[in-house]
Design an enzyme around this catalytic site. Structure first.
Site, short mmCIF file in Angstrom:
data_model
loop_
_atom_site.label_atom_id
_atom_site.label_comp_id
_atom_site.label_asym_id
_atom_site.label_seq_id
_atom_site.Cartn_x
_atom_site.Cartn_y
_atom_site.Cartn_z
NE ARG A 172 -1.76 1.93 3.41
CZ ARG A 172 -1.72 1.89 4.73
NH1 ARG A 172 -2.50 1.08 5.40
NH2 ARG A 172 -0.87 2.64 5.40
CG HIS A 210 -6.68 2.80 6.11
ND1 HIS A 210 -6.97 1.54 5.66
CD2 HIS A 210 -7.83 3.28 6.68
CE1 HIS A 210 -8.24 1.24 5.94
NE2 HIS A 210 -8.77 2.29 6.57
CE1 TYR A 251 -0.07 4.42 9.86
CE2 TYR A 251 1.06 2.68 8.68
CZ TYR A 251 0.08 3.64 8.74
OH TYR A 251 -0.78 3.82 7.69
#
Lengths: 456, 341, 398
Positions: free
Chosen positions: C292, C296, C305
Site C-alpha cells: 500500500r 489507508h 508507523y
C-alpha cells in the site's frame, strides 16, 4: 475579475515543520495548470516537488531560493482569473474555506478546507447551528383562554409573597384536561376536589355551571383594537362576589395607627439567634398574628360574626386566623386553625407552612373555610396602609403595613426608628368605635412594646 | 411485489381443511407449502435436515426437497446469515433458522450491517427476500442463552421487518407470507408454545402479515401482547371476567412496523393500557408502544400506560424463571393498578 | 529493550543500519517493518526490471496488444486514484481510499474474470470496478457523501463496496453456492465468484467462516487477498504467524502467493483459479503480495508507523514501470502510444474532477427512500412529518 489565492507551504505527510526552497519552476506572469510542478523544496528527508492546486497565472513568488519557510506560510500568489479587470489586493488567508479553493494535507486532527477537522473515515465534525433558521408563515393571533392572575390592589387585598404565575401545573388527568380545554375552563382557577388536590371532571363541570348548560367559552380577541376581553369566571368571580357581599352588607369603618416597632424588630433578631427559634422563620407577620390573638381576648367582638339569619351575633372561643395570600389561582385566604392555642413558635411554623402551601397552589378547600379574623400583609409590597374589605363571615380585618425607617420622637429627640402603620377595618354592626379603637390600640401597643404581653 | 402464490395445500389426502395443529406442525406445513409453491425457497440452518430441527419444525422437509434445498449448515450463525445474503442476491429466497434466540448474536453483524442495509445502500437495486426464523422466549426450563427475547434489537434496526406469531393459525399463514415478502423478515416463534394446539383452516383467507388483531373485546382496560405472552394475556382476561372486569386483548403480531391503529381505537374506548412482554422493559418494544400511545391517545388516558415485562437482568437460572416471566397474576396486578388510578 | 531513538539514529560503528529489508529485532517486535520478501513460493512472470521469467506451473501467452491494454488499464486507474486523492485534498471528497501500488493486483485479477463472474469487493477495489465496467465517477458518491454506490450490482456483477471488514466474504460464499445450485459449475463454461479482501480481514471470523462454507459446499469461489502489508497501522505480523496463503491448507483447499505487483502473474494465477472453480474444484485462495504505497485513507499518516525506506524499497517494484520497460524493450509500444495514454489519462482526470465538483447534494427526502422493498407506513408517516417540517423554513432547504 482577478481572484488571488495564496498557496501555503504544505506538510508533505512527514511531520514537517519547515522546508527550504530549492528551485522555482515558474516565475511571475507564467500561466500554470492544476498539478503542474511549481517548486522544488527540501525537507529533512528528501527533495519534494509540489504541484500547483489551481489553474491560473503566477502573480508573485513569496519566498526566495534558499529561504526556509515554515509549514502553513504562503509561498506563492496565483491569480485564478487572470483575464479579469483590475483587482483589489490579494486575499490574505492562506487556506480558503470554500470548496474549490485551497488545499490541505489534512491528517487526522487537522483542519480541512471548509473548517472541518479531518477524520479517518469522512469529512469530520461540523459545528452545529447556533441560531434558529427562520420559519415561514405567521402564527395565528394568540387566543386568550385563561384570565390573567388579578394584579393585587392594595385597597382590595394583599397577599403573602407570590410565586411566579404559572409556576405549577394543575393536577388533572388527560381526559379532564381535554374537557376543560373544550369548555374553556382554566384549570389554574379551580380547586381540585380529588385526593391530593387533583381536579376532577365534576370540578370542571361545576366551574361552568350545570353540565347540560356548559358551552365552550371562547374569549373574543379583537386583534385590531387595543382591548382584551376576559370572561368572568372561577376565582375572580368568587372573589368579586365576596367583596361585593361584604362591602355592601357590613358597614365598614377603618381606623389607622402608626407605631414604632423598633423593639419588636430587636426582639425578632434576638429570637432568631435563640435555641428555641433556630430554623424557624419569625417575621413581622408572626408578631402581628400573635398581637391580634392576644388583643382579641380583650376585645372578643372583633372575633365574632353577625348572623343575620339567626338574628344572633356569634362569639367564638377560638381564633381561626386567615392570612390573605395571592396565588396563581387568585386571592385565597387560608386559615391557621386554633391559632390562639399556639405558642409563638408554633404560630411561626404554621404561618410559614401556610405560605408555602398557598404558593404551591395546594391549599385545600377545608383550609379556606371557617375563619374568624383576617390579616392582610400589604407591607411586603412596600405599601404603608389601606382600607381592607372584611372577609364575609368575619367582623374585622387588619392590614399590616411596611416597616420603614422614619423619623420619630424618642425622649424629645427626633431619631430614625422602625415605623409601621396598621389599619383595622371593622363591621360597625358588631364592633363599635370604642371596641375597634381599643383593639387596634392594643395590637399597636403589643407590637411597639412586646413586653406588654406579660400583662395579658 | 411478492411472489403470487400462497399455500393452496393439496387435498389429495382427502383431509378436511380444518385441522387441529400445534404451532410446530403448523409451521412445518407452512414451510412445506412455501417450498412447493416456489422452487427458489431454500431452508438453511444447523440440524434442520436429517434431524428435522431441534424442535422438529423442519421435520421431513429434507427428505422431500433434497439437500440442496434444505441445508444442514456448518455451525456458523454469521455464515448462515452471510451466505443467505449472497444466495438472495443470486435470486433465492432463503429461510434461515437460528437454532436458539441466544445464538443470533454471532450473526448480528451480518443482519444489521448487510441484511438491513443493502436495499437502502443500493437504493432498491438489490432486494433481500429472506426470512430469519428464531425460536424465542423462556418458560422451557432451559440452561443459559436459550430463553432470550432479542426482538427489540431488530425492531430498532431500520431495513428489517419483525413479526411474531402466537397461535397455530398465525404460524401457518404468517410464515408463508414472510417468505413471500420482498423485505427481510425476522420471524420470532414462541418456543414455549410450540406444542399448543388449535384449529387451523388451511383454506381460509389469511389476515395481512403486518396487522395487529383484537382477540377479545372489553371495556375496562386494554391488554397488548405478542408471541408467548398472548396466551398469558388471554388467560388474565378470562380470570378478570369472572370478577366482572372485561378486558380487551390485542395480539400485536407485527413488531416492526407496528400496527397500532387498533390499539389506539381500543385505548380511546377503555382509557387504560397494559403492555405485556417477556423482554426486559428498558428501551424495549413495550416502551415504544407506551410512547406512541401516550402521544396519540393523550387526552384519552385515564391512567399512564403500564408495562408488565421481564426484569432488567440477564435471564435467570431456570428455577427462578417463573418469578421472572410475566404471568397471569402480574398482569392482573397491573390491571388493578391501572383501574385504581 | 532499546529506545526508539536508536532505530532511526543508529550509533556510528555499531551494527548495520536498520532498513526495511534488514530490520533490527526491536523493529520486528514493535511491528515497525513490513517485508518485501515474497518467499520462494512467490509466483512471478515479469520481474521489477521488466524481464519475462517463466514459472513451471503458471505461464501466459501475452500478446503486445494485450500487454498494452493492461498497461493502459493500470495507468488510467492510477490516474483516477491520484485525481480522487487530489480532490479530497481540496475538500471535494470527505475521504478517498487510495489503491496506489496495487494496480497490477487488481487489473490482473479483474481482467481474468469473465462478464458472468461475480465480484465482491471490499472498498479499495477501484481497479476491479474499472474492469467490471463501473465508471470511476460512479465511485465518487460514496466518498463525497451523496450516495452509497450508484451502480447496478446485478447488471455489472460488482457488489457494492462493503465497509464492515470481511462481511463480503460470506456473502460471496453464498452467491457462489447459488451459482452451484443453479447448475452453473462443472465445466469450462461455468460461472465463478471472486471476493476481495486485505491482510487485516483475514483475522475476521467472517473470513474464516467463509473458508469453511466455501470448502464444505465446494463453492466456485476465488478468495483474492491483497496483502498490502498494512492494515492501517498494523503490519501483517499482527494478523498471522505464517504467510497468509498457507492458511488455505487448514481448510482443505489450495492457496498460492503471487507477486501482486506483477500484472502478468496475477492474471495467470487468477485465470487458473477461476478455471478450477468453474470446473468444480473450488474454492481457491490467492494471496497477492503487494504494498500500500499511500495511506489507508487520505487522513491517515503512515509516517507515524512505518519507515520511509520501506516505501523506497517498494518503489523499485512499481507495477506500471516494469510493464513500460518491457513494452519498450520488446518494441511493443512507441512514444506515440505512451503520449496517447498520457492524454487519455489527463482527459479522464478532467472528467472526474468536473463530475465531482458538480455533484449536487441530495434533497432531504432522500433520507427516506428505498429503506424497504414493500414500504412501511410508520416510516412513511415519519417522512411526511419531516418533509412538512422542512418546508416550514423560510428560504427553502439548507
Amino acid at each position: 475579475m482577478p481572484q488571488f489565492k495564496q498557496f501555503p507551504m504544505p506538510d508533505t505527510a512527514e511531520g514537517l515543520t519547515e522546508a527550504e526552497i530549492l528551485t522555482w519552476h515558474v516565475k511571475p506572469g507564467d500561466l500554470v495548470k492544476v498539478n503542474q510542478i511549481i517548486v522544488e523544496i527540501e525537507t529533512a528527508k528528501a527533495a519534494v516537488e509540489l504541484p500547483c492546486p489551481w489553474d491560473g497565472q503566477v502573480t508573485e513568488l513569496l519566498a526566495e531560493v534558499g529561504q526556509t519557510v515554515e509549514v502553513g506560510v504562503p509561498i506563492i500568489t496565483i491569480d485564478l482569473d487572470p483575464g479579469g479587470t483590475a483587482a483589489p489586493a490579494p486575499v490574505a488567508a492562506p487556506v480558503e474555506p470554500a470548496a474549490t479553493n485551497g488545499t490541505s494535507t489534512g491528517k487526522i486532527g487537522e483542519e480541512m478546507p471548509g473548517g472541518r477537522i479531518a477524520t479517518l473515515v469522512g469529512y469530520g465534525p461540523r459545528a452545529g447551528a447556533a441560531k434558529r433558521r427562520a420559519r415561514v408563515g405567521s402564527a395565528p393571533a394568540a387566543v386568550v383562554q385563561a384570565p390573567a392572575a388579578p394584579a393585587p390592589e392594595p385597597v382590595v387585598a394583599a397577599p403573602v409573597p407570590v410565586v411566579n404565575p404559572g409556576g405549577y401545573v394543575p393536577l388533572a388527568k388527560p381526559p379532564v384536561r381535554k374537557l376543560a380545554k373544550d369548555l374553556g375552563v382554566d384549570l389554574r382557577s379551580l380547586a381540585g376536589s380529588g385526593s391530593g388536590g387533583v381536579i376532577t371532571r365534576e370540578d370542571v363541570e361545576q366551574a361552568v355551571g350545570a353540565p347540560a348548560a356548559a358551552q365552550p367559552v371562547q374569549p373574543v380577541v379583537d386583534s385590531g383594537s387595543r382591548e382584551r376581553r376576559v370572561p368572568i369566571k372561577g376565582v375572580r368571580k368568587m372573589t368579586a362576589q365576596a367583596m361585593v357581599d361584604s362591602a355592601f352588607t357590613a358597614p365598614h369603618v377603618t381606623e389607622f395607627l402608626t407605631i414604632d416597632v423598633t423593639p419588636m424588630m430587636e426582639l425578632r433578631a434576638r429570637l432568631k439567634n435563640s435555641a428555641e427559634f433556630r430554623g424557624v422563620k419569625v417575621t413581622p407577620l408572626t408578631f402581628a398574628a400573635k398581637a391580634v390573638i392576644l388583643a382579641a381576648r380583650r376585645t372578643p367582638d372583633v372575633n365574632a360574626t353577625w348572623d343575620a339569619a339567626a338574628g344572633e351575633i356569634v362569639y367564638k372561643d377560638y381564633v381561626h386566623l386567615g392570612i390573605a395570600a395571592a396565588t396563581p389561582r387568585g386571592l385565597v385566604v387560608p386559615k391557621v386553625r386554633d391559632a390562639d392555642r399556639m405558642s409563638m413558635r408554633e404560630l411561626a411554623v404554621a404561618l410559614d407552612e401556610l405560605a408555602t402551601v398557598a404558593r404551591d397552589g395546594k391549599t385545600s378547600p377545608a383550609d379556606m373555610m371557617g375563619g374568624t379574623f383576617t390579616i392582610t400583609n400589604v407591607g411586603v409590597f412596600g405599601v404603608d396602609t389601606g382600607t381592607p374589605i372584611i372577609n364575609p363571615g368575619e367582623s374585622a380585618i387588619l392590614a399590616l403595613g411596611a416597616i420603614r425607617d422614619m423619623p420619630w420622637v424618642v425622649d424629645g429627640q427626633v431619631v430614625p426608628r422602625k415605623v409601621c402603620q396598621l389599619a383595622l377595618s371593622f363591621d360597625h354592626r358588631v364592633v363599635d368605635g370604642q371596641q375597634g379603637s381599643q383593639f387596634l390600640a392594643d395590637v399597636g401597643a403589643l407590637l411597639a412594646d412586646p413586653g406588654i404581653a406579660m400583662t395579658y | 411485489m411478492a411472489a403470487p402464490t400462497m399455500n393452496r395445500p393439496s387435498n389429495d389426502t382427502g383431509e378436511s381443511p380444518v385441522q387441529t395443529l400445534t404451532i410446530s406442525k403448523a409451521l412445518n406445513m407452512g414451510l412445506r407449502a412455501s417450498m412447493e409453491a416456489n422452487p427458489k425457497v431454500l431452508m438453511m440452518g444447523e440440524d434442520i435436515g436429517k434431524l428435522g430441527g431441534v424442535f422438529r419444525i423442519t421435520d421431513g422437509l429434507q427428505k422431500d426437497f433434497g439437500e440442496q434445498r434444505v441445508l444442514d449448515t456448518p455451525l456458523s450463525e454469521s455464515g448462515i446469515i452471510g451466505t443467505a445474503v449472497g444466495l438472495a442476491i443470486r435470486g433465492y429466497r432463503p429461510v434461515c433458522e437460528i437454532q436458539f434466540d441466544g445464538f443470533i448474536f454471532p450473526g448480528f453483524d451480518q443482519i444489521v450491517s448487510q441484511v438491513a442495509k443493502l436495499h437502502y445502500r443500493t437504493q432498491g437495486k438489490l432486494r433481500l427476500p429472506m426470512v430469519i426464523r428464531v425460536p424465542f422466549g423462556g418458560g422451557i426450563g432451559a440452561v443459559e442463552h436459550h430463553s432470550e427475547s432479542p426482538e427489540s434489537y431488530f425492531a430498532h434496526t431500520a431495513g428489517l421487518k419483525v413479526v411474531s406469531c402466537s397461535n397455530p393459525t398465525d404460524a401457518y399463514w404468517m410464515i408463508q407470507q414472510a417468505i413471500d415478502c420482498d423485505d427481510p423478515v425476522l420471524f420470532f416463534e414462541p418456543k414455549r408454545r410450540y406444542y399448543e394446539k388449535a384449529e387451523v383452516d388451511t383454506t381460509a383467507k389469511p389476515a395481512p402479515l403486518f396487522a395487529s388483531r383484537v382477540l377479545r373485546t372489553g371495556t375496562a382496560a386494554t391488554l397488548v401482547a405478542y408471541g408467548p405472552m398472548v396466551r398469558v394475556a388471554l388467560d388474565a382476561a378470562n380470570a378478570a371476567a369472572e370478577d366482572g372486569t372485561e378486558l380487551e386483548v390485542i395480539d400485536l403480531r407485527t413488531l416492526s412496523p407496528l400496527d397500532l391503529g387498533p390499539v389506539y381505537d381500543s385505548v380511546r374506548r377503555t382509557g387504560r393500557l397494559v403492555v405485556v412482554s417477556e423482554a426486559p422493559s428498558e428501551a424495549s418494544i413495550a416502551s415504544e408502544i407506551a410512547a406512541k400511545v401516550q402521544q396519540e391517545c393523550f387526552y384519552s388516558l385515564e391512567a399512564p400506560v403500564l408495562r408488565v415485562t421481564g426484569f432488567d437482568t440477564p435471564y435467570p437460572p431456570s428455577k427462578l424463571e417463573e418469578e421472572f416471566l410475566p404471568d397471569l397474576d402480574r398482569v392482573l396486578h397491573a390491571v388493578d393498578r391501572t383501574l385504581a388510578w | 529493550m532499546s529506545s526508539p531513538e536508536q532505530w532511526t539514529h543508529p550509533e556510528p560503528d555499531s551494527a548495520p543500519v536498520a532498513t526495511a529489508a534488514t530490520p533490527t529485532a526491536e523493529q520486528v517486535i514493535a511491528g515497525l517493518r513490513a517485508t518485501d520478501e515474497g518467499g520462494a513460493d512467490l509466483v512471478q512472470l515479469l520481474t521489477p526490471e521488466g524481464e519475462r521469467v517463466h514459472h513451471p506451473d503458471f505461464d501466459i501467452d501475452i500478446t503486445a496488444e494485450e500487454l498494452r491494454g493492461l498497461y493502459r488499464d493500470m495507468v488510467l486507474i492510477r490516474r483516477v486514484d491520484r485525481e480522487a486523492n487530489a480532490l479530497q485534498r481540496k475538500g471535494q471528497l470527505g475521504i478517498w481510499v487510495p489503491l496506489l501500488g496495487q494496480e497490477a493486483a487488481q487489473i490482473g485479477a479483474g481482467r481474468a474474470m469473465r462478464p458472468e463472474d461475480m465480484a465482491f469487493p471490499s472498498y479499495r477495489e477501484h481497479g476491479i470496478a474499472w474492469c467490471k465496467g463501473v465508471h470511476p465517477t460512479e465511485l465518487l458518491g460514496i466518498f463525497r457523501g451523496t450516495d452509497q454506490g450508484t451502480w447496478d450490482p446485478v447488471e455489472k456483477k460488482f457488489h457494492p463496496y462493503t465497509i464492515v471488514i470481511g462481511n463480503q466474504v460470506l456473502n460471496a460464499a453464498g452467491y457462489a453456492m447459488g451459482q452451484k445450485f443453479d447448475g452453473k459449475v462443472g465445466d469450462a463454461d461455468g460461472e465463478a465468484t471472486v471476493c476481495f479482501f486485505g491482510d487485516g480481514a483475514t483475522s475476521q471470523g467472517d473470513v474464516h467462516e467463509g473458508f469453511v462454507w466455501a470448502a464444505v459446499y465446494d463453492a466456485p469461489l476465488v478468495f483474492f487477498c491483497q496483502n498490502n502489508q498494512w492494515a492501517i497501522s498494523e503490519p501483517t505480523e499482527r494478523q498471522s504467524r505464517l504467510p497468509l496463503y498457507q492458511r488455505a491448507r487448514g481448510y482443505g483447499f489450495p492457496g498460492l502467493r503471487v507477486d501482486g505487483n506483477d500484472v502478468l502473474a496475477t492474471l495467470a494465477v487468477t485465470r487458473w483459479a477461476l478455471e478450477e472453480c468453474r470446473q468444480g474444484n473450488g474454492p481457491i485462495l490467492i494471496e497477492a503480495f503487494t504494498y500500500r504505497m499511500d495511506a489507508h485513507t487520505t487522513s491517515d499518516d503512515p509516517s507515524r508507523y512505518r519507515l520511509s525506506d520501506e516505501l523506497e524499497m517498494w518503489k523499485l517494484k512499481d507495477p506500471i514501470e516494469r510493464v513500460k520497460v518491457h513494452l519498450v524493450k520488446q518494441q511493443w509500444a512507441d512514444q506515440a502510444f505512451f503520449e496517447g495514454i498520457e492524454e487519455e489519462s489527463e482527459a479522464l482526470a478532467v472528467e472526474l474532477r468536473e463530475f465531482c465538483v458538480n455533484m449536487p447534494d441530495p434533497p432531504p427526502g432522500r433520507i427516506f427512500t428505498n429503506v424497504y422493498a414493500e414500504g412501511n407506513p410508520v416510516l412513511e408517516a415519519q417522512r411526511d412529518e419531516f418533509l412538512e417540517y422542512v418546508s416550514g423554513f423560510a428560504g427553502g432547504e439548507h
